[in-house]
Design a protein around this motif. Structure first.
Motif, PDB file in Angstrom:
ATOM      1  N   ARG A  76      42.328  21.290 -36.381  1.00 53.46           N
ATOM      2  CA  ARG A  76      41.109  21.987 -36.798  1.00 53.46           C
ATOM      3  C   ARG A  76      40.067  21.028 -37.352  1.00 53.46           C
ATOM      4  N   GLU A  77      40.529  20.059 -38.128  1.00 56.81           N
ATOM      5  CA  GLU A  77      39.595  19.271 -38.932  1.00 56.81           C
ATOM      6  C   GLU A  77      39.046  18.032 -38.229  1.00 56.81           C
ATOM      7  N   ILE A  78      39.751  17.493 -37.254  1.00 53.99           N
ATOM      8  CA  ILE A  78      39.385  16.189 -36.708  1.00 53.99           C
ATOM      9  C   ILE A  78      38.819  16.324 -35.305  1.00 53.99           C
ATOM     10  N   ASP A  79      37.695  15.670 -35.081  1.00 56.75           N
ATOM     11  CA  ASP A  79      37.083  15.602 -33.752  1.00 56.75           C
ATOM     12  C   ASP A  79      37.200  14.174 -33.235  1.00 56.75           C
ATOM     13  N   ALA A  80      37.759  14.021 -32.048  1.00 55.99           N
ATOM     14  CA  ALA A  80      37.914  12.692 -31.453  1.00 55.99           C
ATOM     15  C   ALA A  80      37.972  12.826 -29.936  1.00 55.99           C
ATOM     16  N   HIS A  81      37.606  11.760 -29.256  1.00 57.38           N
ATOM     17  CA  HIS A  81      37.727  11.748 -27.797  1.00 57.38           C
ATOM     18  C   HIS A  81      39.190  11.644 -27.378  1.00 57.38           C
ATOM     19  N   CYS A  82      39.986  10.965 -28.195  1.00 55.05           N
ATOM     20  CA  CYS A  82      41.419  10.811 -27.914  1.00 55.05           C
ATOM     21  C   CYS A  82      42.184  10.889 -29.230  1.00 55.05           C
ATOM     22  N   ALA A  88      49.749  11.680 -26.927  1.00 59.48           N
ATOM     23  CA  ALA A  88      48.294  11.511 -26.935  1.00 59.48           C
ATOM     24  C   ALA A  88      47.675  12.769 -26.356  1.00 59.48           C
ATOM     25  N   PHE A  89      46.497  13.146 -26.862  1.00 62.53           N
ATOM     26  CA  PHE A  89      45.835  14.377 -26.431  1.00 62.53           C
ATOM     27  C   PHE A  89      44.360  14.121 -26.164  1.00 62.53           C
ATOM     28  N   SER A  90      43.821  14.940 -25.292  1.00 68.66           N
ATOM     29  CA  SER A  90      42.377  14.963 -25.080  1.00 68.66           C
ATOM     30  C   SER A  90      41.734  15.919 -26.083  1.00 68.66           C
ATOM     31  N   TYR A  91      40.433  15.821 -26.206  1.00 67.00           N
ATOM     32  CA  TYR A  91      39.684  16.744 -27.062  1.00 67.00           C
ATOM     33  C   TYR A  91      39.870  18.185 -26.579  1.00 67.00           C
ATOM     34  N   GLY A  92      39.836  18.370 -25.261  1.00 65.34           N
ATOM     35  CA  GLY A  92      39.968  19.710 -24.704  1.00 65.34           C
ATOM     36  C   GLY A  92      41.303  20.346 -25.048  1.00 65.34           C
ATOM     37  N   CYS A 127      45.295   6.490 -20.815  1.00 73.89           N
ATOM     38  CA  CYS A 127      45.530   7.627 -19.912  1.00 73.89           C
ATOM     39  C   CYS A 127      44.564   8.766 -20.208  1.00 73.89           C
ATOM     40  N   VAL A 128      44.278   8.970 -21.492  1.00 71.73           N
ATOM     41  CA  VAL A 128      43.349  10.037 -21.882  1.00 71.73           C
ATOM     42  C   VAL A 128      41.910   9.637 -21.618  1.00 71.73           C
ATOM     43  N   LEU A 129      41.540   8.440 -22.026  1.00 66.47           N
ATOM     44  CA  LEU A 129      40.137   8.013 -21.965  1.00 66.47           C
ATOM     45  C   LEU A 129      39.692   7.599 -20.569  1.00 66.47           C
ATOM     46  N   LYS A 130      40.612   7.069 -19.752  1.00 66.72           N
ATOM     47  CA  LYS A 130      40.230   6.533 -18.449  1.00 66.72           C
ATOM     48  C   LYS A 130      40.776   7.324 -17.271  1.00 66.72           C
ATOM     49  N   LYS A 131      41.833   8.098 -17.484  1.00 63.86           N
ATOM     50  CA  LYS A 131      42.471   8.791 -16.369  1.00 63.86           C
ATOM     51  C   LYS A 131      42.471  10.313 -16.523  1.00 63.86           C
ATOM     52  N   ASN A 132      41.729  10.809 -17.525  1.00 57.04           N
ATOM     53  CA  ASN A 132      41.525  12.254 -17.717  1.00 57.04           C
ATOM     54  C   ASN A 132      42.807  13.024 -18.069  1.00 57.04           C
ATOM     55  N   SER A 133      43.797  12.366 -18.635  1.00 53.45           N
ATOM     56  CA  SER A 133      45.005  13.080 -19.057  1.00 53.45           C
ATOM     57  C   SER A 133      44.668  14.037 -20.193  1.00 53.45           C
ATOM     58  N   ASP A 134      45.274  15.202 -20.168  1.00 53.45           N
ATOM     59  CA  ASP A 134      45.119  16.144 -21.273  1.00 53.45           C
ATOM     60  C   ASP A 134      46.196  15.940 -22.335  1.00 53.45           C
ATOM     61  N   LYS A 184      36.321   7.804 -31.687  1.00 52.34           N
ATOM     62  CA  LYS A 184      36.771   7.485 -30.342  1.00 52.34           C
ATOM     63  C   LYS A 184      38.267   7.748 -30.222  1.00 52.34           C
ATOM     64  N   ILE A 185      39.050   7.178 -31.147  1.00 49.03           N
ATOM     65  CA  ILE A 185      40.493   7.403 -31.176  1.00 49.03           C
ATOM     66  C   ILE A 185      40.894   7.751 -32.602  1.00 49.03           C
ATOM     67  N   ALA A 186      41.586   8.853 -32.752  1.00 55.14           N
ATOM     68  CA  ALA A 186      42.117   9.259 -34.060  1.00 55.14           C
ATOM     69  C   ALA A 186      43.638   9.194 -34.001  1.00 55.14           C
ATOM     70  N   VAL A 187      44.218   8.444 -34.915  1.00 60.63           N
ATOM     71  CA  VAL A 187      45.675   8.387 -35.033  1.00 60.63           C
ATOM     72  C   VAL A 187      46.098   9.391 -36.098  1.00 60.63           C
ATOM     73  N   LEU A 188      46.890  10.343 -35.700  1.00 59.29           N
ATOM     74  CA  LEU A 188      47.312  11.423 -36.590  1.00 59.29           C
ATOM     75  C   LEU A 188      48.775  11.222 -36.977  1.00 59.29           C
ATOM     76  N   ILE A 189      49.033  11.124 -38.276  1.00 60.18           N
ATOM     77  CA  ILE A 189      50.395  10.887 -38.755  1.00 60.18           C
ATOM     78  C   ILE A 189      50.776  11.986 -39.732  1.00 60.18           C
ATOM     79  N   PRO A 190      51.541  12.993 -39.281  1.00 56.02           N
ATOM     80  CA  PRO A 190      52.052  14.008 -40.212  1.00 56.02           C
ATOM     81  C   PRO A 190      53.204  13.421 -41.014  1.00 56.02           C
ATOM     82  N   CYS A 191      53.211  13.638 -42.326  1.00 56.78           N
ATOM     83  CA  CYS A 191      54.212  12.988 -43.175  1.00 56.78           C
ATOM     84  C   CYS A 191      54.803  13.924 -44.214  1.00 56.78           C
ATOM     85  N   TYR A 192      56.093  13.751 -44.429  1.00 55.55           N
ATOM     86  CA  TYR A 192      56.781  14.395 -45.544  1.00 55.55           C
ATOM     87  C   TYR A 192      57.858  13.430 -46.042  1.00 55.55           C
ATOM     88  N   ASN A 193      57.606  12.861 -47.210  1.00 65.63           N
ATOM     89  CA  ASN A 193      58.542  11.911 -47.834  1.00 65.63           C
ATOM     90  C   ASN A 193      58.893  10.747 -46.902  1.00 65.63           C
TER      91      ASN A 193
END
Length: 317
Positions: A72-78, A154-158, A99-106, A3-12
């Motif tokens: 590429r690797e993660i599928d989520a609604h938001c 935040a991003f939509s799947y699209g 905003c993404v899940l209820k208001k159609n924000s991309d 439903k929601i994926a939190v993506l955290i890019p990290c370097y040190n």
């Protein structure tokens, strides 16, 4: 599909990653947290795993490369993307996700520049660079984005599944913004507080080299997305240059009946020809870009339908 994926890019980011994960769990308890480690030489990945995050690795260096792998690797609604340096308060993540899940924000932009950024950030050239980039993009692409370089979005799947990641480094945020604006996606701003890095945590952003890459990206994307504007300006400048050098030759011919500056006249002719070529290159590329936009709308519709079907299946389950 999450439903929601939190993506955290990290370097040190061993000094801050524990708190970022903890804050993400508190703000979005139903989310799945992914930490993508980009060749860290400290204990970032180890700490993230101990905190319950799903840890994956991207071995090509650069934030753009990390985001390409995540998308590429993660599928989520938001998707909620946040840096691992603890400069963004996660309590705003719920509003962004809604905003993404209820208001159609991309795309939802975590706007730092309208709140505490200029007082919290102690690097004046970063402040100047953010203002310059924001002004440039808003002028060139006729939009009103409040914060271009923010790493809290935040991003939509699209959006995620149609965004072509071309950048390798920190210029990726600029590319995301222009992609969304150009394709008439729904972009919303959520004002967030910004706090400077805690003591002992160092920025990976180089003010000058990365700043130059960002400006180069703006230049490239303006040429690619708005070729008529780019080549039209070039054609105008070349035409003005050609006419400017031709006028003295014409005045001499009118007064003497002779052309004494044949080399100048020849150069003027070539410059005017270059101006004409630039103009028609802009027309041709503009037609290609229009066709590409039609193709994109078709692909975006297919991706959106896939996400809607997945959402309906999740509801049934």
């Amino acid at each position: 599909m999450d439903k929601i994926a939190v993506l955290i890019p990290c370097y040190n980011e061993e000094k801050t990653i524990k708190k970022v994960i903890s804050d993400a769990k508190a703000a979005l308890p139903e989310s799945v947290i992914y930490v993508y480690d980009n060749n860290s030489t400290d204990d970032t990945a180890k700490i993230a795993k101990e905190e319950g995050a799903i840890v994956r690795h991207e071995y090509m260096q650069g934030k753009g490369n990390v985001i390409r792998r995540m998308f590429r690797e993660i599928d989520a609604h938001c998707y909620i993307m946040v840096d691992g340096d603890d400069t963004y308060p996660m309590e705003y993540a719920r509003e962004m996700a809604d905003c993404v899940l209820k208001k159609n924000s991309d795309m939802v932009v975590g706007d730092r520049l309208s709140s505490t950024y200029f007082t919290e950030n102690k690097r004046p050239f970063h402040n100047f660079g953010n203002t310059l980039v924001r002004s440039s993009i808003n002028q060139l692409f006729d939009c009103d984005i409040k914060d271009i370089m923010t790493g809290f979005r935040a991003f939509s799947y699209g959006f995620v599944k149609t965004f072509p990641v071309m950048s390798k480094g920190f210029e990726i945020e600029t590319e995301m913004t222009i992609f969304g604006v150009y394709n008439h996606m729904q972009i919303d701003n959520v004002i967030v507080e910004y706090r400077d890095r805690p003591e002992g945590s160092e920025s990976k952003l180089n003010t000058y080299s990365d700043g130059f890459k960002v400006l180069k990206t703006i230049f490239r994307l303006y040429r690619d997305y708005k070729p008529m504007g780019f080549f039209g300006i070039l054609a105008f400048l070349l035409a003005a240059l050609g006419v400017g050098f031709f006028v003295p030759v014409l005045l001499d011919f009118i007064s003497t009946g002779q052309v004494d500056k044949f080399p100048t006249l020849i150069v003027c002719g070539f410059v005017i020809l270059a101006a004409i070529q630039s103009f028609f290159a802009g027309l041709t590329l503009s037609h290609i870009v229009t066709q590409n936009r039609r193709d994109f709308e078709y692909r975006f519709t297919l991706v959106d339908q896939k996400e809607r079907l997945a959402r309906e299946e999740d509801i049934e389950e």
